[in-house]
Design a protein around this motif. Structure first.
Motif, PDB file in Angstrom:
ATOM      1  N   LEU A 110     -35.722 -27.069 -48.873  1.00  0.00           N
ATOM      2  CA  LEU A 110     -35.530 -28.376 -48.237  1.00  0.00           C
ATOM      3  C   LEU A 110     -34.374 -28.886 -47.965  1.00  0.00           C
ATOM      4  CD1 LEU A 110     -38.704 -30.077 -49.265  1.00  0.00           C
ATOM      5  CD2 LEU A 110     -38.385 -29.340 -47.041  1.00  0.00           C
ATOM      6  N   PHE A 111     -33.542 -28.900 -49.073  1.00  0.00           N
ATOM      7  CA  PHE A 111     -32.019 -29.005 -49.115  1.00  0.00           C
ATOM      8  C   PHE A 111     -31.272 -28.495 -47.874  1.00  0.00           C
ATOM      9  CE2 PHE A 111     -27.742 -28.286 -50.828  1.00  0.00           C
ATOM     10  CZ  PHE A 111     -27.248 -29.471 -50.729  1.00  0.00           C
ATOM     11  N   ILE A 112     -31.714 -26.998 -47.913  1.00  0.00           N
ATOM     12  CA  ILE A 112     -30.641 -26.181 -47.128  1.00  0.00           C
ATOM     13  C   ILE A 112     -31.281 -26.713 -45.399  1.00  0.00           C
ATOM     14  CG2 ILE A 112     -30.662 -23.922 -45.934  1.00  0.00           C
ATOM     15  CD1 ILE A 112     -30.758 -22.741 -48.874  1.00  0.00           C
ATOM     16  N   GLU A 113     -32.501 -27.144 -45.494  1.00  0.00           N
ATOM     17  CA  GLU A 113     -32.997 -27.712 -43.922  1.00  0.00           C
ATOM     18  C   GLU A 113     -32.304 -29.010 -43.790  1.00  0.00           C
ATOM     19  OE1 GLU A 113     -34.815 -25.948 -41.632  1.00  0.00           O
ATOM     20  OE2 GLU A 113     -34.543 -24.256 -43.176  1.00  0.00           O
ATOM     21  N   LYS A 114     -32.085 -29.740 -44.723  1.00  0.00           N
ATOM     22  CA  LYS A 114     -31.378 -30.968 -44.346  1.00  0.00           C
ATOM     23  C   LYS A 114     -29.676 -30.741 -44.119  1.00  0.00           C
ATOM     24  CE  LYS A 114     -34.258 -33.917 -47.127  1.00  0.00           C
ATOM     25  NZ  LYS A 114     -34.270 -35.054 -45.854  1.00  0.00           N
ATOM     26  N   ILE A 115     -29.146 -29.721 -44.749  1.00  0.00           N
ATOM     27  CA  ILE A 115     -27.776 -29.174 -44.299  1.00  0.00           C
ATOM     28  C   ILE A 115     -27.740 -28.813 -42.878  1.00  0.00           C
ATOM     29  CG2 ILE A 115     -25.818 -27.827 -45.087  1.00  0.00           C
ATOM     30  CD1 ILE A 115     -26.305 -30.262 -46.951  1.00  0.00           C
ATOM     31  N   LYS A 116     -28.815 -28.020 -42.701  1.00  0.00           N
ATOM     32  CA  LYS A 116     -28.558 -27.335 -41.413  1.00  0.00           C
ATOM     33  C   LYS A 116     -28.877 -28.492 -40.344  1.00  0.00           C
ATOM     34  CE  LYS A 116     -31.415 -23.820 -40.698  1.00  0.00           C
ATOM     35  NZ  LYS A 116     -32.694 -23.270 -41.041  1.00  0.00           N
ATOM     36  N   ILE A 117     -29.550 -29.408 -40.311  1.00  0.00           N
ATOM     37  CA  ILE A 117     -29.924 -30.409 -39.367  1.00  0.00           C
ATOM     38  C   ILE A 117     -28.439 -31.560 -39.540  1.00  0.00           C
ATOM     39  CG2 ILE A 117     -30.969 -32.704 -39.108  1.00  0.00           C
ATOM     40  CD1 ILE A 117     -33.262 -31.493 -40.187  1.00  0.00           C
ATOM     41  N   LEU A 118     -27.910 -31.612 -40.595  1.00  0.00           N
ATOM     42  CA  LEU A 118     -26.579 -32.160 -40.708  1.00  0.00           C
ATOM     43  C   LEU A 118     -25.361 -31.553 -39.997  1.00  0.00           C
ATOM     44  CD1 LEU A 118     -24.848 -34.741 -41.762  1.00  0.00           C
ATOM     45  CD2 LEU A 118     -24.640 -33.251 -43.800  1.00  0.00           C
ATOM     46  N   TYR A 119     -25.371 -30.384 -39.977  1.00  0.00           N
ATOM     47  CA  TYR A 119     -24.374 -29.487 -39.517  1.00  0.00           C
ATOM     48  C   TYR A 119     -24.548 -29.560 -37.860  1.00  0.00           C
ATOM     49  CZ  TYR A 119     -21.307 -27.708 -43.134  1.00  0.00           C
ATOM     50  OH  TYR A 119     -20.415 -27.542 -43.970  1.00  0.00           O
ATOM     51  N   LYS A 120     -25.667 -29.512 -37.502  1.00  0.00           N
ATOM     52  CA  LYS A 120     -26.136 -29.315 -36.006  1.00  0.00           C
ATOM     53  C   LYS A 120     -25.628 -30.455 -35.345  1.00  0.00           C
ATOM     54  CE  LYS A 120     -29.857 -25.943 -36.240  1.00  0.00           C
ATOM     55  NZ  LYS A 120     -31.218 -25.789 -36.372  1.00  0.00           N
ATOM     56  N   SER A 121     -25.792 -31.731 -36.059  1.00  0.00           N
ATOM     57  CA  SER A 121     -25.470 -32.968 -35.700  1.00  0.00           C
ATOM     58  C   SER A 121     -23.826 -33.207 -35.516  1.00  0.00           C
ATOM     59  CB  SER A 121     -26.278 -34.205 -36.274  1.00  0.00           C
ATOM     60  OG  SER A 121     -25.453 -34.272 -37.613  1.00  0.00           O
ATOM     61  N   LYS A 122     -23.282 -32.256 -36.225  1.00  0.00           N
ATOM     62  CA  LYS A 122     -21.465 -32.635 -36.117  1.00  0.00           C
ATOM     63  C   LYS A 122     -21.039 -31.232 -35.840  1.00  0.00           C
ATOM     64  CE  LYS A 122     -22.094 -36.382 -38.606  1.00  0.00           C
ATOM     65  NZ  LYS A 122     -21.864 -37.770 -38.182  1.00  0.00           N
ATOM     66  N   ASP A 123     -21.427 -30.383 -34.968  1.00  0.00           N
ATOM     67  CA  ASP A 123     -21.030 -29.166 -34.324  1.00  0.00           C
ATOM     68  C   ASP A 123     -19.825 -29.318 -33.484  1.00  0.00           C
ATOM     69  OD1 ASP A 123     -22.220 -30.163 -32.044  1.00  0.00           O
ATOM     70  OD2 ASP A 123     -23.589 -28.367 -31.980  1.00  0.00           O
ATOM     71  N   TYR A 124     -19.491 -30.635 -33.326  1.00  0.00           N
ATOM     72  CA  TYR A 124     -18.441 -30.836 -32.301  1.00  0.00           C
ATOM     73  C   TYR A 124     -16.886 -30.602 -33.271  1.00  0.00           C
ATOM     74  CZ  TYR A 124     -18.514 -35.358 -34.543  1.00  0.00           C
ATOM     75  OH  TYR A 124     -18.594 -36.643 -35.623  1.00  0.00           O
ATOM     76  N   VAL A 125     -17.115 -30.513 -34.620  1.00  0.00           N
ATOM     77  CA  VAL A 125     -15.996 -30.466 -35.202  1.00  0.00           C
ATOM     78  C   VAL A 125     -15.479 -28.898 -35.280  1.00  0.00           C
ATOM     79  CG1 VAL A 125     -16.668 -32.030 -37.012  1.00  0.00           C
ATOM     80  CG2 VAL A 125     -17.092 -29.728 -37.415  1.00  0.00           C
ATOM     81  N   MET A 126     -16.130 -27.846 -34.725  1.00  0.00           N
ATOM     82  CA  MET A 126     -15.822 -26.566 -34.670  1.00  0.00           C
ATOM     83  C   MET A 126     -14.594 -26.374 -33.696  1.00  0.00           C
ATOM     84  SD  MET A 126     -19.121 -24.224 -34.840  1.00  0.00           S
ATOM     85  CE  MET A 126     -19.993 -24.603 -33.470  1.00  0.00           C
ATOM     86  N   GLU A 127     -14.322 -27.577 -32.748  1.00  0.00           N
ATOM     87  CA  GLU A 127     -13.098 -27.543 -32.059  1.00  0.00           C
ATOM     88  C   GLU A 127     -11.723 -27.540 -32.845  1.00  0.00           C
ATOM     89  OE1 GLU A 127     -13.139 -30.839 -29.526  1.00  0.00           O
ATOM     90  OE2 GLU A 127     -15.002 -30.544 -28.654  1.00  0.00           O
ATOM     91  N   VAL A 128     -11.817 -28.081 -34.092  1.00  0.00           N
ATOM     92  CA  VAL A 128     -10.525 -28.151 -34.962  1.00  0.00           C
ATOM     93  C   VAL A 128     -10.582 -26.942 -36.140  1.00  0.00           C
ATOM     94  CG1 VAL A 128     -10.199 -30.564 -34.366  1.00  0.00           C
ATOM     95  CG2 VAL A 128     -11.549 -29.980 -36.399  1.00  0.00           C
ATOM     96  N   LEU A 129     -11.541 -26.085 -35.925  1.00  0.00           N
ATOM     97  CA  LEU A 129     -11.702 -25.053 -36.958  1.00  0.00           C
ATOM     98  C   LEU A 129     -11.082 -23.891 -36.738  1.00  0.00           C
ATOM     99  CD1 LEU A 129     -15.428 -25.509 -38.168  1.00  0.00           C
ATOM    100  CD2 LEU A 129     -13.341 -26.901 -38.819  1.00  0.00           C
ATOM    101  N   ASP A 130     -10.405 -23.131 -37.510  1.00  0.00           N
ATOM    102  CA  ASP A 130      -9.970 -21.656 -37.338  1.00  0.00           C
ATOM    103  C   ASP A 130     -11.104 -20.894 -37.266  1.00  0.00           C
ATOM    104  OD1 ASP A 130     -10.557 -20.874 -40.050  1.00  0.00           O
ATOM    105  OD2 ASP A 130      -8.651 -21.519 -40.804  1.00  0.00           O
ATOM    106  N   GLU A 131     -10.797 -19.592 -36.932  1.00  0.00           N
ATOM    107  CA  GLU A 131     -11.792 -18.536 -36.997  1.00  0.00           C
ATOM    108  C   GLU A 131     -12.839 -18.508 -38.157  1.00  0.00           C
ATOM    109  OE1 GLU A 131     -12.364 -13.747 -35.572  1.00  0.00           O
ATOM    110  OE2 GLU A 131     -10.425 -14.701 -35.737  1.00  0.00           O
ATOM    111  N   GLY A 132     -12.148 -18.443 -39.409  1.00  0.00           N
ATOM    112  CA  GLY A 132     -12.889 -18.200 -40.488  1.00  0.00           C
ATOM    113  C   GLY A 132     -13.719 -19.506 -40.815  1.00  0.00           C
TER     114      GLY A 132
END
Length: 225
Positions: A110-132
Motif C-alpha cells: 500500500l505504501f508503494i501504491e501511495k508513492i506511485k500515485i504521488l509520482y504520477k501527480s508530479k510527473d512534470y518534474v521530468m522536464e528537469v531530470l537527466d536521463e538516469g
C-alpha cells in the motif's frame, strides 16, 4: 443555510460547499513565523489533525495556486503579511491513515501504491531530470523500482521538485503512526519502524531543500522508538 462538517476533513470541500468552519488559519502564520523545519502535532483521534493537513496543503501548494485563489477569502490568514506564502511552495502530501493492515507485505504494498500515485501527480518534474533520473522516476511511478529506491523516493521527489520550482519543499504526513500501530498489533513492528524511520528521516532530517515538514499522529515519537 450552512452545513455541518461532521466527519469531513477536506478543507477545500468544506469551504466550497459552504459548511461551518472554525477559522484556524492563524496556525499558518504561527508555523511560518516559528521557522522550525519539522513539527509533529499529536492529538487524540477526531481532533482535526487531517483537516489541518488539508488546510496547509491547499494553502501552500504551488500546483493548486490558480484553483485555490479565492479559497481563503475572509479567513484570518488572508489578512496576514504571511499570505504572501500562499501557493508558493511545492508540496508532498502523504496520508498514512489506510496503512493499518494485517501484514507487513500488505502495508509495504500500500505504501508503494501511495508513492506511485504521488509520482504520477508530479510527473512534470521530468522536464528537469537527466536521463538516469528520468529512468528512476519512471520505475518508481510504474511500480518497478527496488526497495531502496522506494525508501528514498520521497527524498528524491523533494530534490526534483525543489529543482523544478526553485523553492524549498513542504512535506505533509498525516497520521504517520497508523502503520506503526498496525505493526505493533499485528506482529511486524520492527519492520515497519525501520521503514518509516528511514523514509521520514531521509527527507526531514538536516535537509537543505526542506521549507518545513509537518506530521500528525496520536503517539509521540518518544513512545515508539
Amino acid at each position: 443555510m450552512k452545513g455541518l462538517t461532521i466527519g469531513k476533513s477536506d478543507f477545500k470541500k468544506i469551504i466550497e460547499t459552504n459548511c461551518y468552519y472554525v477559522d484556524k488559519t492563524k496556525v499558518i502564520e504561527e508555523l511560518l513565523s516559528n521557522e522550525e523545519e519539522a513539527i509533529l502535532f499529536t492529538r487524540p483521534r477526531r481532533f482535526g489533525k487531517s483537516l489541518l493537513i488539508s488546510t496547509l496543503d491547499n494553502f501552500f501548494d504551488v500546483d493548486k495556486r490558480k484553483v485555490n485563489k479565492n479559497l481563503f477569502d475572509g479567513l484570518y490568514i488572508s489578512k496576514s503579511k504571511y499570505f504572501e506564502h500562499f501557493g508558493k511552495y511545492p508540496v508532498i502530501y502523504l496520508d498514512f491513515k489506510s496503512l493499518d493492515v494485517s501484514s507487513f507485505e500488505l502495508c509495504y504494498g500500500l505504501f508503494i501504491e501511495k508513492i506511485k500515485i504521488l509520482y504520477k501527480s508530479k510527473d512534470y518534474v521530468m522536464e528537469v531530470l537527466d536521463e538516469g533520473e528520468r529512468k528512476d522516476f519512471i520505475k518508481i511511478k510504474d511500480g518497478l523500482a527496488n526497495e531502496s529506491q522506494y525508501i528514498l523516493s520521497i527524498k528524491k521527489l523533494a530534490i526534483w521538485l525543489e529543482r523544478y520550482h526553485k523553492e524549498k519543499v513542504i512535506v505533509l504526513v498525516d497520521e504517520y503512526d497508523v502503520p506503526i500501530l498496525g505493526g505493533y498489533i499485528n506482529g511486524y513492528y520492527g519492520k515497519i519502524i525501520e521503514l518509516i524511520k528511514v523514509v521520514l528521516s531521509e527527507v526531514l532530517k538536516d535537509s537543505t531543500i526542506l521549507k518545513m515538514g509537518i506530521l500528525t499522529g496520536v503517539l509521540r515519537v518518544s513512545k515508539e522508538s
